[in-house]
Enzyme design. Structure first.
Site, PDB file in Angstrom:
ATOM      1  N   SER A   1       3.769  -3.395   5.496  1.00  0.00           N
ATOM      2  CA  SER A   1       2.913  -4.577   5.521  1.00  0.00           C
ATOM      3  C   SER A   1       2.187  -4.785   6.847  1.00  0.00           C
ATOM      4  CB  SER A   1       3.755  -5.791   5.155  1.00  0.00           C
ATOM      5  OG  SER A   1       2.941  -6.905   5.015  1.00  0.00           O
ATOM      6  N   HIS A   2       2.507  -5.891   7.503  1.00  0.00           N
ATOM      7  CA  HIS A   2       1.808  -6.274   8.739  1.00  0.00           C
ATOM      8  C   HIS A   2       2.463  -5.649   9.972  1.00  0.00           C
ATOM      9  CE1 HIS A   2       5.217  -8.776   7.875  1.00  0.00           C
ATOM     10  NE2 HIS A   2       5.323  -9.000   9.162  1.00  0.00           N
TER      11      HIS A   2
ATOM     12  N   ASP B   1      -4.104  -7.938   6.407  1.00  0.00           N
ATOM     13  CA  ASP B   1      -3.057  -7.166   7.074  1.00  0.00           C
ATOM     14  C   ASP B   1      -3.046  -5.704   6.626  1.00  0.00           C
ATOM     15  OD1 ASP B   1      -2.000  -7.490   4.529  1.00  0.00           O
ATOM     16  OD2 ASP B   1       0.058  -7.636   5.246  1.00  0.00           O
TER      17      ASP B   1
ATOM     18  N   ASP C   1      -1.381  -3.860   4.478  1.00  0.00           N
ATOM     19  CA  ASP C   1      -1.399  -3.458   3.067  1.00  0.00           C
ATOM     20  C   ASP C   1      -2.267  -4.367   2.195  1.00  0.00           C
ATOM     21  OD1 ASP C   1       0.443  -5.544   3.387  1.00  0.00           O
ATOM     22  OD2 ASP C   1       1.565  -4.973   1.615  1.00  0.00           O
TER      23      ASP C   1
ATOM     24  N   ASP D   1      -2.257  -7.691   1.545  1.00  0.00           N
ATOM     25  CA  ASP D   1      -1.849  -8.872   0.787  1.00  0.00           C
ATOM     26  C   ASP D   1      -1.933 -10.161   1.592  1.00  0.00           C
ATOM     27  OD1 ASP D   1       0.320  -8.256   2.352  1.00  0.00           O
ATOM     28  OD2 ASP D   1       1.771  -8.111   0.717  1.00  0.00           O
ATOM     29  N   ARG D   2      -1.982 -10.066   2.923  1.00  0.00           N
ATOM     30  CA  ARG D   2      -2.083 -11.290   3.729  1.00  0.00           C
ATOM     31  C   ARG D   2      -3.539 -11.571   4.108  1.00  0.00           C
ATOM     32  NH1 ARG D   2       2.804 -11.839   7.957  1.00  0.00           N
ATOM     33  NH2 ARG D   2       4.477 -11.263   6.542  1.00  0.00           N
TER      34      ARG D   2
ATOM     35  N   LYS E   1       0.751 -11.321  -3.456  1.00  0.00           N
ATOM     36  CA  LYS E   1      -0.284 -12.102  -2.795  1.00  0.00           C
ATOM     37  C   LYS E   1      -1.478 -11.182  -2.552  1.00  0.00           C
ATOM     38  CE  LYS E   1       2.139 -11.722   1.649  1.00  0.00           C
ATOM     39  NZ  LYS E   1       3.498 -11.252   1.373  1.00  0.00           N
TER      40      LYS E   1
HETATM   41  C1  G16 Z   1       6.761 -10.527   3.037  1.00  0.00           C
HETATM   42  C2  G16 Z   1       7.026 -11.318   1.796  1.00  0.00           C
HETATM   43  C3  G16 Z   1       6.608 -12.745   1.994  1.00  0.00           C
HETATM   44  C4  G16 Z   1       7.266 -13.325   3.225  1.00  0.00           C
HETATM   45  C5  G16 Z   1       6.969 -12.461   4.421  1.00  0.00           C
HETATM   46  C6  G16 Z   1       7.727 -12.898   5.646  1.00  0.00           C
HETATM   47  O1  G16 Z   1       5.396 -10.438   3.248  1.00  0.00           O
HETATM   48  O2  G16 Z   1       6.336 -10.787   0.696  1.00  0.00           O
HETATM   49  O3  G16 Z   1       6.962 -13.444   0.865  1.00  0.00           O
HETATM   50  O4  G16 Z   1       6.813 -14.614   3.467  1.00  0.00           O
HETATM   51  O5  G16 Z   1       7.367 -11.143   4.144  1.00  0.00           O
HETATM   52  O6  G16 Z   1       9.085 -12.763   5.407  1.00  0.00           O
HETATM   53  P1  G16 Z   1      10.136 -12.914   6.561  1.00  0.00           P
HETATM   54  O7  G16 Z   1       9.942 -14.309   7.095  1.00  0.00           O
HETATM   55  O8  G16 Z   1      11.454 -12.712   5.918  1.00  0.00           O
HETATM   56  O9  G16 Z   1       9.802 -11.906   7.629  1.00  0.00           O
HETATM   57  P2  G16 Z   1       4.721  -9.066   3.664  1.00  0.00           P
HETATM   58  O10 G16 Z   1       3.273  -9.394   3.837  1.00  0.00           O
HETATM   59  O11 G16 Z   1       5.404  -8.681   4.952  1.00  0.00           O
HETATM   60  O12 G16 Z   1       5.010  -8.135   2.550  1.00  0.00           O
END
Ligand code: G16
Length: 564
Positions: A117-118, A290, A292, A294-295, A391
């Protein structure tokens, strides 16, 4: 004679427990012999269960370092495990929303997404593997628990090393596998399906027209930063080719294995260049996505920041501007618990249901599948709808553009009008990244006790006093299947509705990340506070929170790594 299946002896690795969203670790950890193969085998067994033989999966990732190698391993292990077909993005590349869309459109059994992801990429950065189910969404807890259990017991995996596919070339590849028969890999265009989906949701001609002449008769300039992540090719097709944005306003659209050395997280800290360019005031709107895809972060002119909690509420308030929802029965919205409750107020006014779930997109899945919600979102820059089960960054920007094209107002005006109508949920999050795990765990243990002890007390800082009404460790019972998620974050809720939330992140790859969320509500009648700076409004609560958790004593940290 078919391609031979090889059974390879292995040993289990500690720590292959999927977190908030899949398994995320540093690249060298995944590069250990058998490490990736073990996890892929566990994903196929735990994720597909008795459906494994003959099933079809979508496979793709955000282009980060190790993606191609992992895609090849998935192809060879899937062939050996009797799957019948994989649909793979060209070069193994697909954004997370695109995978979700493909799983749903092709009606297949699920997907494997290669992303952290990010989190930063590159040879020393992060990598990740995530399993999504046949609804297109991240696997729920009972499936990730099953995957994890298998990783702790695994002693062998099966692989067909002679199944070799050139994923760089779109095409249909067939193999005859010893013992299970035909195995197909379809390498597809990575962008097409997702672009068609967006065209079916939004009124592209209206958005295009608004971009051409929407800003007082002249072109509406939108600066879009893909941060060298997965959205680049989708952004180029949608915003340049189809919606007529200036090519030069689309930044960092070439996906890179190390994201060009940047931290692909669309927030005020890591997308600072975009923020600085918006501050000059020549551009009407900005957005960043981000790694991937989704953000999203949405900015108005002069870098007016739209807090993700507000972004969700604004889209909810204007949902009827989006053609996709015009003929749908919208009955509810959802947000994760730490997300400020702005969307709840919209739901209340419209007579709709509002749900509060634990952090993790997977918790929205049942609510969406059961037709209970139309939109959902999180403070962590995640906004989405029932069009897929992830997302979706680009969707969020298109939703905003569609709203602007109907309302014919600036981003800032729309947000300020929202506050004037509903009041303002002022929100901030402090992240303490890469904290030593021992210290972080001690802090949380200590904090749970002091949070409980604070019940009924008055806490003060900077001359402002808040009375504690309720404290707990958030627990969620899924209204659809009754499953229970415990210990999802320590909460201190004050009498005026303000909240402090503390939790450990489940997406880090090393050490621990402590998240502190602060949320306070300003009524629409309080005109002075309504437009004051969020930082000033939240300072007393931040000081109370830092004192309550003894952040510096436990972690040695004087300041957070990131403030959003
Ligand atoms: C993932 C989850 C999100 C979550 C985020 C942060 O996002 O899909 O639902 O809000 O992680 O999670 P944490 O607070 O546990 O680090 P992504 O964009 O990283 O796939």
């Amino acid at each position: 004679m078919g391609v031979q299946v090889q059974k390879v002896g292995t040993k289990s690795f500690a720590g292959q427990k999927p977190g908030t969203s899949g398994l995320r670790k540093r690249v060298p950890e995944f590069q250990q012999e058998h490490y990736t193969e073990n996890f892929v085998q566990a994903v196929l067994d735990g994720g597909l269960g008795s459906k494994k033989k003959g099933s079809t999966l979508v496979v793709g990732g955000d282009g980060r370092f190790l993606c191609k190698e992992a895609v090849n391993a998935i192809i060879q292990i899937s062939a050996a495990n009797g799957l019948s077909r994989l649909v793979v993005g060209q070069d193994g590349f697909l954004s997370t929303p695109a995978v979700s869309s493909l799983i749903r459109n092709l009606k297949v059994d699920g997907g494997i997404i290669l992303t952290a992801s990010h989190n930063p990429g590159g040879p020393k950065g992060d990598f990740g593997i995530k399993f999504n189910c046949d609804n297109g969404g991240p696997a729920p807890d009972h499936i990730t628990d099953a995957i994890y259990k298998i990783t702790t017991e695994i002693s062998s995996y099966s692989i067909c090393r002679d199944v070799v596919v050139d994923t760089g070339v779109i095409g249909h590849y067939e193999f005859d596998i010893e013992g299970s028969g035909k195995f197909v890999v379809d390498v597809i265009d990575s962008v097409e399906d997702y672009v068609e989906l967006m065209k079916s949701i939004f009124d592209f001609p209206a958005i295009r027209e608004y971009i051409k002449s929407g800003s007082g008769g002249s072109e509406l300039r939108v600066l879009i930063d893909s941060m060298h992540g997965a959205t680049g090719p989708y952004v180029s097709t949608i915003f340049n080719d189809l919606l007529g944005c200036n090519g030069s306003d689309l930044l960092r659209t070439v996906p890179k294995p190390d994201f060009g050395g940047c931290h692909p997280d669309p927030n005020l800290t890591y997308a600072k260049d975009l923020v600085d360019r918006l501050k000059v005031g020549e551009v009407d709107m900005g957005a960043a996505f981000d790694g991937d895809g989704d953000r999203n972060m949405i900015l108005g002119k002069n870098a007016f920041f739209v807090c993700p909690s507000d972004s969700l509420a604004v889209i909810a308030n204007h949902i009827q501007c989006i053609p996709y929802f015009k003929n749908r029965n919208v009955v509810g919205f959802a947000r994760s618990m730490p997300t400020a409750a702005a969307v709840d107020l919209v739901a209340k006014k419209k007579g709709l249901q509002a749900y509060e779930t634990p952090t993790g997109w997977k918790y929205f899945g049942n609510l969406m599948d059961d037709g209970r919600i139309a939109l959902c979102g999180e403070e962590s820059f995640g906004t989405g709808s029932i069009h897929i089960r992830e997302k979706d960054g680009i969707w969020a920007l298109l939703a905003w553009l569609q709203i602007l094209s109907v309302q014919k107002k600036s981003v800032e005006t729309i947000v300020r009008e929202h506050w004037a109508e509903y009041g303002r949920n002022v929100f901030t999050r402090y992240d303490y990244e890469n904290v030593e795990s021992g210290g972080a765990n001690l802090l949380m243990t200590f904090l749970e006790a002091s949070v409980n002890a604070s019940k009924g007390k008055e806490l003060s800082a900077n001359g402002v006093t808040y009375k504690v009404a309720l404290t707990d460790n958030f627990e969620y019972t899924d209204p659809v299947d009754g499953s229970i998620a415990k210990k999802q974050g320590l909460r201190v809720i004050f009498e005026d509705g303000s909240r402090l939330v503390f939790r450990l992140s489940g997406t880090g790859s090393a050490g621990a990340t402590i998240r502190l969320y602060v949320d306070s509500y300003v009524s629409p009648d309080d005109k002075t506070k309504l437009n004051a700076s969020a930082q000033d409004l939240l300072r007393p609560l931040v000081l109370i929170a830092l004192d309550l958790c003894k952040m510096e004593q436990f972690t040695g940290r004087k300041a957070p790594t990131v403030i959003t």
